[in-house]
Design a protein around this motif. Sequence first.
Motif, PDB file in Angstrom:
ATOM      1  N   ASN A  47       0.852  -1.189   0.000  1.00 44.74           N
ATOM      2  CA  ASN A  47       0.000   0.000   0.000  1.00 44.74           C
ATOM      3  C   ASN A  47       0.889   1.240   0.000  1.00 44.74           C
ATOM      4  OD1 ASN A  47      -1.616   2.207   0.877  1.00 44.74           O
ATOM      5  ND2 ASN A  47      -3.100   0.784   1.730  1.00 44.74           N
ATOM      6  N   THR A  48       0.625   2.181  -0.895  1.00 47.82           N
ATOM      7  CA  THR A  48       1.471   3.374  -1.011  1.00 47.82           C
ATOM      8  C   THR A  48       0.812   4.615  -0.431  1.00 47.82           C
ATOM      9  OG1 THR A  48       0.606   3.785  -3.235  1.00 47.82           O
ATOM     10  CG2 THR A  48       2.634   2.487  -3.058  1.00 47.82           C
ATOM     11  N   ASN A  49      -0.336   4.466   0.243  1.00 51.91           N
ATOM     12  CA  ASN A  49      -0.996   5.632   0.827  1.00 51.91           C
ATOM     13  C   ASN A  49      -0.362   5.982   2.171  1.00 51.91           C
ATOM     14  OD1 ASN A  49      -2.835   5.767  -1.288  1.00 51.91           O
ATOM     15  ND2 ASN A  49      -4.202   4.296  -0.316  1.00 51.91           N
ATOM     16  N   GLY A  50       0.873   6.445   2.116  1.00 53.77           N
ATOM     17  CA  GLY A  50       1.587   6.768   3.339  1.00 53.77           C
ATOM     18  C   GLY A  50       3.032   6.334   3.222  1.00 53.77           C
ATOM     19  N   GLY A  59       7.692  -6.259  11.033  1.00 58.43           N
ATOM     20  CA  GLY A  59       7.727  -4.940  11.644  1.00 58.43           C
ATOM     21  C   GLY A  59       7.677  -3.813  10.636  1.00 58.43           C
ATOM     22  N   VAL A  60       6.875  -2.775  10.948  1.00 56.26           N
ATOM     23  CA  VAL A  60       6.707  -1.668  10.027  1.00 56.26           C
ATOM     24  C   VAL A  60       6.653  -0.350  10.801  1.00 56.26           C
ATOM     25  CG1 VAL A  60       5.295  -0.678   8.181  1.00 56.26           C
ATOM     26  CG2 VAL A  60       5.321  -3.148   8.533  1.00 56.26           C
ATOM     27  N   TYR A  61       7.440   0.641  10.352  1.00 58.74           N
ATOM     28  CA  TYR A  61       7.297   2.008  10.839  1.00 58.74           C
ATOM     29  C   TYR A  61       6.151   2.660  10.066  1.00 58.74           C
ATOM     30  CZ  TYR A  61      11.976   1.411  12.851  1.00 58.74           C
ATOM     31  OH  TYR A  61      13.059   0.952  13.565  1.00 58.74           O
ATOM     32  N   LEU A  62       5.219   3.264  10.778  1.00 52.67           N
ATOM     33  CA  LEU A  62       4.010   3.795  10.139  1.00 52.67           C
ATOM     34  C   LEU A  62       4.097   5.312  10.021  1.00 52.67           C
ATOM     35  CD1 LEU A  62       1.437   1.580  12.072  1.00 52.67           C
ATOM     36  CD2 LEU A  62       2.240   1.270   9.728  1.00 52.67           C
ATOM     37  N   GLY A  63       4.871   5.770   9.043  1.00 51.97           N
ATOM     38  CA  GLY A  63       5.010   7.211   8.820  1.00 51.97           C
ATOM     39  C   GLY A  63       6.421   7.695   9.081  1.00 51.97           C
ATOM     40  N   GLN A  64       6.617   8.990   8.898  1.00 51.81           N
ATOM     41  CA  GLN A  64       7.934   9.589   9.052  1.00 51.81           C
ATOM     42  C   GLN A  64       8.154  10.046  10.491  1.00 51.81           C
ATOM     43  OE1 GLN A  64       8.392  12.739   6.212  1.00 51.81           O
ATOM     44  NE2 GLN A  64       8.280  11.387   4.428  1.00 51.81           N
ATOM     45  N   THR A 109       1.857  11.642   6.801  1.00 55.86           N
ATOM     46  CA  THR A 109       2.734  10.607   6.239  1.00 55.86           C
ATOM     47  C   THR A 109       2.314   9.206   6.653  1.00 55.86           C
ATOM     48  OG1 THR A 109       4.306  10.638   8.096  1.00 55.86           O
ATOM     49  CG2 THR A 109       4.673  12.224   6.315  1.00 55.86           C
ATOM     50  N   GLU A 110       1.339   9.109   7.533  1.00 58.58           N
ATOM     51  CA  GLU A 110       0.920   7.790   8.003  1.00 58.58           C
ATOM     52  C   GLU A 110       0.039   7.105   6.959  1.00 58.58           C
ATOM     53  OE1 GLU A 110      -2.090  10.818   9.117  1.00 58.58           O
ATOM     54  OE2 GLU A 110       0.065  10.613   9.465  1.00 58.58           O
ATOM     55  N   PRO A 111       0.085   5.778   6.849  1.00 56.96           N
ATOM     56  CA  PRO A 111      -0.783   5.052   5.907  1.00 56.96           C
ATOM     57  C   PRO A 111      -2.217   5.022   6.431  1.00 56.96           C
ATOM     58  CG  PRO A 111       0.448   3.504   7.229  1.00 56.96           C
ATOM     59  CD  PRO A 111       0.967   4.855   7.601  1.00 56.96           C
ATOM     60  N   ASP A 112      -3.167   4.785   5.531  1.00 53.42           N
ATOM     61  CA  ASP A 112      -4.556   4.646   5.972  1.00 53.42           C
ATOM     62  C   ASP A 112      -4.963   3.183   6.083  1.00 53.42           C
ATOM     63  OD1 ASP A 112      -4.782   3.893   3.333  1.00 53.42           O
ATOM     64  OD2 ASP A 112      -5.854   5.688   2.705  1.00 53.42           O
ATOM     65  N   ASN A 137      -7.712  -1.355   8.127  1.00 50.38           N
ATOM     66  CA  ASN A 137      -7.675   0.107   8.149  1.00 50.38           C
ATOM     67  C   ASN A 137      -6.884   0.600   9.355  1.00 50.38           C
ATOM     68  OD1 ASN A 137      -9.523   0.342   5.874  1.00 50.38           O
ATOM     69  ND2 ASN A 137     -11.109  -0.326   7.300  1.00 50.38           N
ATOM     70  N   TYR A 138      -6.250   1.753   9.164  1.00 45.93           N
ATOM     71  CA  TYR A 138      -5.439   2.337  10.242  1.00 45.93           C
ATOM     72  C   TYR A 138      -5.745   3.820  10.360  1.00 45.93           C
ATOM     73  CZ  TYR A 138      -1.307   4.038  12.738  1.00 45.93           C
ATOM     74  OH  TYR A 138      -0.481   4.646  13.631  1.00 45.93           O
ATOM     75  N   ASP A 139      -6.033   4.256  11.574  1.00 45.76           N
ATOM     76  CA  ASP A 139      -6.317   5.669  11.848  1.00 45.76           C
ATOM     77  C   ASP A 139      -5.341   6.154  12.905  1.00 45.76           C
ATOM     78  OD1 ASP A 139      -7.358   8.180  12.196  1.00 45.76           O
ATOM     79  OD2 ASP A 139      -9.177   7.529  13.239  1.00 45.76           O
ATOM     80  N   ALA A 140      -4.362   6.940  12.478  1.00 45.07           N
ATOM     81  CA  ALA A 140      -3.371   7.474  13.406  1.00 45.07           C
ATOM     82  C   ALA A 140      -3.981   8.678  14.125  1.00 45.07           C
ATOM     83  CB  ALA A 140      -2.103   7.879  12.657  1.00 45.07           C
ATOM     84  N   GLY A 141      -4.121   8.577  15.418  1.00 39.24           N
ATOM     85  CA  GLY A 141      -4.656   9.697  16.183  1.00 39.24           C
ATOM     86  C   GLY A 141      -3.681  10.862  16.198  1.00 39.24           C
ATOM     87  N   THR A 142      -4.171  12.017  16.603  1.00 38.00           N
ATOM     88  CA  THR A 142      -3.271  13.154  16.734  1.00 38.00           C
ATOM     89  C   THR A 142      -2.270  12.868  17.848  1.00 38.00           C
ATOM     90  OG1 THR A 142      -4.825  14.221  18.255  1.00 38.00           O
ATOM     91  CG2 THR A 142      -5.008  14.785  15.920  1.00 38.00           C
ATOM     92  N   THR A 143      -1.162  13.598  17.836  1.00 36.41           N
ATOM     93  CA  THR A 143      -0.096  13.350  18.796  1.00 36.41           C
ATOM     94  C   THR A 143      -0.626  13.322  20.230  1.00 36.41           C
ATOM     95  OG1 THR A 143       1.525  14.409  17.352  1.00 36.41           O
ATOM     96  CG2 THR A 143       2.118  14.164  19.674  1.00 36.41           C
TER      97      THR A 143
END
Length: 235
Positions: A47-50, A59-64, A109-112, A137-143
């Motif tokens: 998946n390239t959305n992120g 193991g995967v880093y989810l975003g920058q 930068t996080e994937p969806d 599906n993945y929803d990265a919350g705000t910091t």
Amino acid sequence: MKMIHTNNLFALAAAGVLVFTSFGAIAPEADAAMFKGKSELTFDTTNTNGTYNQFNERGVYLGQNPSPRYTIEDVTQSLYGNYRSDVNAEKAFVLGEVTHWNGKTVEGTEPDSLTYAVNYDFKDKKTPDQTFTFTVNYDAGTTGESDTYFIDGVLTSNETFEFKGNTYALQLLGFGTNKNNVDTSFTTGGLYSNTDTNVYGQFVEVSAAVPTPTAASLGLISLAALAFRRRKRSS
């Protein structure tokens, strides 16, 4: 010496059969599980959305990472080890276990979504090993807030396999710590925390593929052409 009457002999034999059957000595193994094997859960990051940085298949880093020297970005990992199962169809079992580190990630930068790849090794070697894929599906919350993984209801794999004359697929049921209480979403802890969850699935029997309208039309055309040629030969 006394002789045993024939009727009494038959009665004793019948009683013996009843006793052995009651204790399972000659009773069929009706409750034997259909599917025996082991599963492992990995990730497919096509998946390239992120932004992904996959450090291994588990193991995967989810975003920058906004500050590589000072913090760690959101990370998901599947725990090492194979999960053994001994189940019938439509019975939930553990596909694997995942852990999530809630870190800091550059917004946008996080994937969806990401793809879970479930590798299943059948103990019965007559059935080839299988890999089933599901989009989660993945929803990265705000910091500082929780992140969430979720599926839109129970998911059935596109991948199928044959077992004892029937066609089966794997379903992804959801997340949780108990197979009797599975949820279609998994919410992590807050910032700088690790949260674990099991991932559950089940095997289900599926119908054979239904021909598409195009395929059905081509089939009818072929039959019509064959009938025409036969009539032409007979005339």
